[in-house]
Design an enzyme around this catalytic site. Structure first.
Site, PDB file in Angstrom:
ATOM      1  N   ASP A 164      -4.326 -12.775   3.391  1.00  0.00           N
ATOM      2  CA  ASP A 164      -5.620 -12.360   3.955  1.00  0.00           C
ATOM      3  C   ASP A 164      -6.796 -12.741   3.055  1.00  0.00           C
ATOM      4  O   ASP A 164      -7.934 -12.362   3.335  1.00  0.00           O
ATOM      5  CB  ASP A 164      -5.626 -10.858   4.304  1.00  0.00           C
ATOM      6  CG  ASP A 164      -4.942  -9.988   3.282  1.00  0.00           C
ATOM      7  OD1 ASP A 164      -4.639 -10.478   2.179  1.00  0.00           O
ATOM      8  OD2 ASP A 164      -4.724  -8.791   3.585  1.00  0.00           O
ATOM      9  N   HIS A 187      -6.321  -7.104  -0.447  1.00  0.00           N
ATOM     10  CA  HIS A 187      -6.506  -5.670  -0.696  1.00  0.00           C
ATOM     11  C   HIS A 187      -5.712  -5.242  -1.929  1.00  0.00           C
ATOM     12  O   HIS A 187      -4.582  -5.701  -2.133  1.00  0.00           O
ATOM     13  CB  HIS A 187      -6.041  -4.861   0.518  1.00  0.00           C
ATOM     14  CG  HIS A 187      -6.686  -5.264   1.797  1.00  0.00           C
ATOM     15  ND1 HIS A 187      -6.081  -6.141   2.684  1.00  0.00           N
ATOM     16  CD2 HIS A 187      -7.890  -4.942   2.335  1.00  0.00           C
ATOM     17  CE1 HIS A 187      -6.882  -6.320   3.730  1.00  0.00           C
ATOM     18  NE2 HIS A 187      -7.992  -5.615   3.546  1.00  0.00           N
ATOM     19  N   HIS A 206       0.822  -1.227   0.000  1.00  0.00           N
ATOM     20  CA  HIS A 206       0.000   0.000   0.000  1.00  0.00           C
ATOM     21  C   HIS A 206       0.850   1.269   0.000  1.00  0.00           C
ATOM     22  O   HIS A 206       0.317   2.361  -0.206  1.00  0.00           O
ATOM     23  CB  HIS A 206      -0.935   0.028   1.213  1.00  0.00           C
ATOM     24  CG  HIS A 206      -1.974  -1.038   1.205  1.00  0.00           C
ATOM     25  ND1 HIS A 206      -2.871  -1.204   0.171  1.00  0.00           N
ATOM     26  CD2 HIS A 206      -2.274  -2.023   2.111  1.00  0.00           C
ATOM     27  CE1 HIS A 206      -3.675  -2.226   0.431  1.00  0.00           C
ATOM     28  NE2 HIS A 206      -3.325  -2.746   1.594  1.00  0.00           N
ATOM     29  N   ASP A 208      -2.670 -10.326  -2.464  1.00  0.00           N
ATOM     30  CA  ASP A 208      -3.255  -9.891  -1.187  1.00  0.00           C
ATOM     31  C   ASP A 208      -4.747  -9.593  -1.399  1.00  0.00           C
ATOM     32  O   ASP A 208      -5.170  -9.231  -2.498  1.00  0.00           O
ATOM     33  CB  ASP A 208      -2.523  -8.621  -0.724  1.00  0.00           C
ATOM     34  CG  ASP A 208      -2.916  -8.167   0.663  1.00  0.00           C
ATOM     35  OD1 ASP A 208      -2.196  -8.506   1.621  1.00  0.00           O
ATOM     36  OD2 ASP A 208      -3.945  -7.461   0.804  1.00  0.00           O
TER      37      ASP A 208
HETATM   38  N1  Q9C Z   1     -10.274  -2.376  11.309  1.00  0.00           N
HETATM   39  C1  Q9C Z   1      -2.593  -5.132   4.184  1.00  0.00           C
HETATM   40  O1  Q9C Z   1      -3.205  -6.181   4.096  1.00  0.00           O
HETATM   41  N2  Q9C Z   1      -8.132  -1.319   7.157  1.00  0.00           N
HETATM   42  N3  Q9C Z   1      -3.176  -4.012   4.623  1.00  0.00           N
HETATM   43  C2  Q9C Z   1      -8.483  -2.290   8.120  1.00  0.00           C
HETATM   44  C3  Q9C Z   1      -9.822  -2.943  10.058  1.00  0.00           C
HETATM   45  C4  Q9C Z   1      -6.803  -1.387   6.620  1.00  0.00           C
HETATM   46  C5  Q9C Z   1      -4.560  -3.993   4.991  1.00  0.00           C
HETATM   47  C6  Q9C Z   1      -9.642  -1.907   8.963  1.00  0.00           C
HETATM   48  C7  Q9C Z   1      -6.457  -2.672   5.916  1.00  0.00           C
HETATM   49  C8  Q9C Z   1      -5.038  -2.639   5.418  1.00  0.00           C
HETATM   50  C9  Q9C Z   1      -1.137  -5.084   3.851  1.00  0.00           C
HETATM   51 ZN    ZN Z   2      -4.243  -7.057   2.660  1.00  0.00          ZN
END
Ligand code: Q9C
Ligand code: ZN
Length: 351
Positions: free
Chosen positions: A291, A203, A165, A201
């Site tokens: 994830d 995301h 990210h 991933d």
């Molecule tokens: N309370 C990676 O997987 N938002 N980043 C999460 C949960 C951010 C994920 C909200 C997610 C970022 C590297």
């Molecule tokens: Zn992620």
């Protein structure tokens, strides 16, 4: 397979992230990587190399100089505001981005303002050890890329915080330095004319996409939850295909969150691998987020642990010099098994 370990990763340990108006415990924890390390060791994957300091020159190939300087001094600047700040992590509370009309072309002297300029969410805590942990992680990715780029075989960058990210001049999504992008630049240094990034991933890898968006020598492909409902929301749509010389060299494959299990996910992987083959990549960087697992606490796909063996085997089918980074994956106990399955599937050690 070479494994380069960031043994300084524990220095980065976020306490809280902002969520729905209050602070909740961060899910990007050191025990994630400890589980990966333990499972790899259990399967006989030992003999890791320790990460070394990255050269500033390579960091500057990916990241903005002023951004790197900001990261290097953020903690001391934060504590200089008020010594009591040392008791809690750095989180931003103002952002210039979006439709606000606020300028993005200035870097104010005010620390909170600079923090907002360089960060795009309130979920990425920064603390005293963040810079060292992120820097050594970058060093691990660069060492892996040299190994792969010199034709010595595949490599795994065993590090956190993750990277995909992080953009040229921004952090967010638990990421500070873009390890996958640094690996790409190092592979190019080693002579690879065309490098592909396959981001698996959950995301969308917005940072990696943005860093290479106008480049024809780097194909970025990402399979992820539809950003209409999933983080990072403002990037990752199918109509983002690249810009200028980079037009046609970015491929986003968003999938519906919720029901997506292996069969559907695998169709997207096959499309991604077909695009990488058409591109004629000389090397491959796999931004390996776990994830997508069905038990992940912040994501909504439904992959099973065994599926990562098949994913690794499919990636091996591309027949390319390959480097794996570690991105997300927050089901803490299974992350080791899932990552080790990915690598075992890749090296056909599944049986
Ligand atoms: N309370 C990676 O997987 N938002 N980043 C999460 C949960 C951010 C994920 C909200 C997610 C970022 C590297
Ligand atoms: Zn992620």
């Amino acid at each position: 397979m070479l494994i380069v370990h960031n043994d300084r990763h524990h220095l980065h340990r976020g306490r809280f992230e902002m969520y729905r108006g209050h602070l909740v415990e961060s899910v990007e924890t050191p025990d994630r990587l400890d589980h990966v390390a333990a499972e790899l060791a259990r399967r006989g994957r030992t003999g890791w190399h320790n990460a070394e300091e990255p050269e500033r020159r390579i960091l500057e190939r990916v990241h903005d100089r002023a951004y790197l300087d900001f990261l290097a001094h953020a903690w001391e600047d934060w504590v200089a505001l008020d010594p009591a700040n040392a008791a809690h992590d750095v989180l931003p509370s103002i952002w210039p981005a979006g439709a606000s009309g606020l300028r993005q072309d200035v870097v104010p002297a005010n620390f909170a303002a600079r923090l907002g300029r360089y960060c795009f969410d309130a979920g990425t805590p920064l603390m005293a050890g963040t810079w060292e942990a992120a820097r050594l992680g970058a060093g691990a990715a660069i060492a892996c890329a040299r190994h792969v780029g010199q034709g010595k075989g595949a490599a795994f960058t065993m590090t956190r915080p993750p990277g995909h990210h992080a953009g040229r001049a921004c952090f967010g999504g638990y990421c500070f330095l873009n390890n996958a992008a640094l690996a790409v630049e190092t592979l190019i240094d080693c002579g690879a004319a065309r490098v592909a990034v396959l981001d698996i991933d959950y995301h969308h890898g917005n940072g990696t996409q943005d860093i290479f968006y106008d480049r024809a020598d780097v194909l970025t492909v990402s399979i992820h939850g539809d950003p209409a409902s999933e983080y990072p929301f403002y990037s990752g749509y199918g109509d983002e295909t690249g810009r200028g010389a980079g037009e046609g060299f970015n491929l986003n494959l968003p999938l519906p969150p919720g029901a997506t299990a292996y069969a559907e996910w695998r169709q997207a992987l096959d499309r991604a691998l077909a695009a990488i083959a058409r591109f004629g990549a000389n090397a491959l960087v796999v931004a390996s987020g776990l994830d997508t697992f069905k038990g992940d606490p912040i994501a909504r796909f439904a992959l099973e642990s065994e599926d990562y063996l098949k994913i690794g085997a499919a990636i091996a089918g591309a027949g390319l010099p390959t480097l794996f980074t570690l991105e997300g994956g927050y089901a803490v106990a299974p992350i080791g098994v899932n990552l080790a399955n990915l690598l075992d599937g890749f090296e056909d050690l599944a049986g």
